[in-house]
Design a protein around this motif. Structure first.
Motif, short mmCIF file in Angstrom:
data_model
loop_
_atom_site.label_atom_id
_atom_site.label_comp_id
_atom_site.label_asym_id
_atom_site.label_seq_id
_atom_site.Cartn_x
_atom_site.Cartn_y
_atom_site.Cartn_z
N ASP A 1 -5.04 4.40 -2.35
CA ASP A 1 -4.01 3.46 -2.77
C ASP A 1 -3.58 2.54 -1.62
N GLN A 2 -3.64 3.05 -0.38
CA GLN A 2 -3.35 2.19 0.77
C GLN A 2 -4.40 1.08 0.90
N LYS A 3 -5.65 1.45 0.70
CA LYS A 3 -6.74 0.46 0.81
C LYS A 3 -6.64 -0.58 -0.31
N VAL A 4 -6.30 -0.14 -1.51
CA VAL A 4 -6.13 -1.08 -2.62
C VAL A 4 -4.97 -2.03 -2.34
N LYS A 5 -3.89 -1.48 -1.82
CA LYS A 5 -2.71 -2.31 -1.49
C LYS A 5 -3.05 -3.35 -0.43
N GLY B 1 -6.72 6.93 -12.57
CA GLY B 1 -6.12 5.85 -13.35
C GLY B 1 -4.61 5.83 -13.24
N ILE B 2 -4.01 7.03 -13.27
CA ILE B 2 -2.55 7.13 -13.14
C ILE B 2 -2.10 6.63 -11.77
N LYS B 3 -2.81 7.05 -10.74
CA LYS B 3 -2.44 6.68 -9.38
C LYS B 3 -2.62 5.18 -9.14
N MET B 4 -3.64 4.59 -9.73
CA MET B 4 -3.83 3.14 -9.59
C MET B 4 -2.75 2.37 -10.34
N GLY B 5 -2.31 2.93 -11.48
CA GLY B 5 -1.25 2.28 -12.24
C GLY B 5 0.08 2.33 -11.54
N ASN B 6 0.36 3.46 -10.87
CA ASN B 6 1.62 3.61 -10.13
C ASN B 6 1.37 4.50 -8.92
N PRO B 7 1.06 3.91 -7.77
CA PRO B 7 0.74 4.69 -6.57
C PRO B 7 1.88 5.57 -6.06
#
Length: 303
Positions: free
Chosen positions: A279-283, A95-101
């Motif tokens: 996070d790269q894939k989400v971006k 959750g933290i990483k998705m909020g601020n990668p």
């Protein structure tokens, strides 16, 4: 209570707040977690300097257990810290990483919470290749709650929860991590602070899901120092050994041989830098899609 009750807690742990009022934690004398703390402090200092980041760019996430004290007691400038619930450090870190990668997220855990109730979260994060570092302190016992058997306790061992001996086989963490697809796997021991610190730095620098598994003996309930380091006078061969210099961490088959061998290997076992991080894939997805407005999202719930 007052007096000695404030200094010494049940289980032999020493309350460090008498000597260090700014801290509020309990670790037993000789606990391997002290070495892990030093290793993590050194790794953080190097990582932040190399990447020119402030300390507050790091978040330390813990579950419940002796390992969770790491959130409170890192010296010098304090990173952000979250002391979550037992075994749920990985979903919190996601959750933290998705909020601020851009944050450097570090999970601190023990064998009890990470490989017990928290084990169900390892494989999903490995498949996602979540870009965080997990430092697992393995003492083969539930130390905080007074010595019950944990997932890594050996078969047949008598503990407070297994008075007739543990009846299930132990978990082999390194084998599990490799099978689940963790993209960086390191194994070390708490008394090798310099080597451990460098391994943690490499794990933080790795693009993907990193686990540094530390043998961190519990001097009160499961003191494995002698078994790990060996004792020539007693004829005890050490369980821990250095991985040969010729080992190639990028070779999955070589890594498989290491984790299937007897004993405790020390060193970087596996490293795969070919996979994109979560996070790269989400971006990539969010960058290629038109984001809906708040109004349109609200209208979508209208009856």
């Amino acid at each position: 209570g007052e007096g000695l009750g404030n200094q010494f807690c049940s289980g032999g742990s020493f309350r460090m707040t008498l000597k260090n009022p700014e801290y509020d934690f309990k670790w037993c004398p000789g606990c391997g977690d002290f070495g892990v703390r030093r290793g993590l402090e050194g790794a953080l200092e190097k990582y932040l300097a190399e990447n020119e980041q402030p300390t507050e760019n790091t978040v330390v996430v813990a579950g419940i257990g002796c390992s969770g004290n790491m959130v409170h007691m890192l010296e010098k400038e304090q990173p952000f810290g979250i002391h979550g619930i037992h075994g749920r450090s990985l979903p919190i870190s996601m959750g933290i990483k998705m909020g601020n990668p851009d944050l450097n997220v570090i999970v601190v855990a023990g064998d009890g919470d990470f490989l017990g109730i928290g084990a169900e979260h390892i494989a999903p994060q490995a498949m996602r290749n979540l870009n965080i570092t997990a430092v697992v302190m393995d003492n083969g016992v539930y130390g905080l709650t007074k010595g019950q058997s944990s997932p890594t306790t050996d078969l047949g061992v008598i503990t407070s929860s297994t008075p007739y001996g543990k009846m299930e086989e132990k978990v082999h963490p390194l084998r599990n991590y490799l099978t689940m697809g963790v993209s960086f796997i390191g194994s070390t021991i708490s008394n090798k602070v310099k080597d451990m610190s460098e391994m943690m730095y490499q794990a933080m620098s790795h693009p993907g899901f990193s686990i540094v598994h530390v043998q961190s003996p519990c001097t009160e309930y499961n003191n494995t120092y002698e078994a790990l380091k060996g004792n020539v006078k007693k004829g005890i061969e050490p369980l821990a050994y250095d991985i040969p210099e010729g080992h190639d961490p990028s070779d999955a088959e070589a890594a498989q041989e290491v984790v299937n061998a007897d004993g405790i290997p020390l060193g970087v076992i596996f490293r795969d830098t070919s996979r994109p991080t979560f996070d790269q894939k989400v971006k990539d997805i969010t960058g290629s899609k038109e984001m809906k407005s708040v109004e349109s999202l609200i209208e979508g719930f209208a009856i």
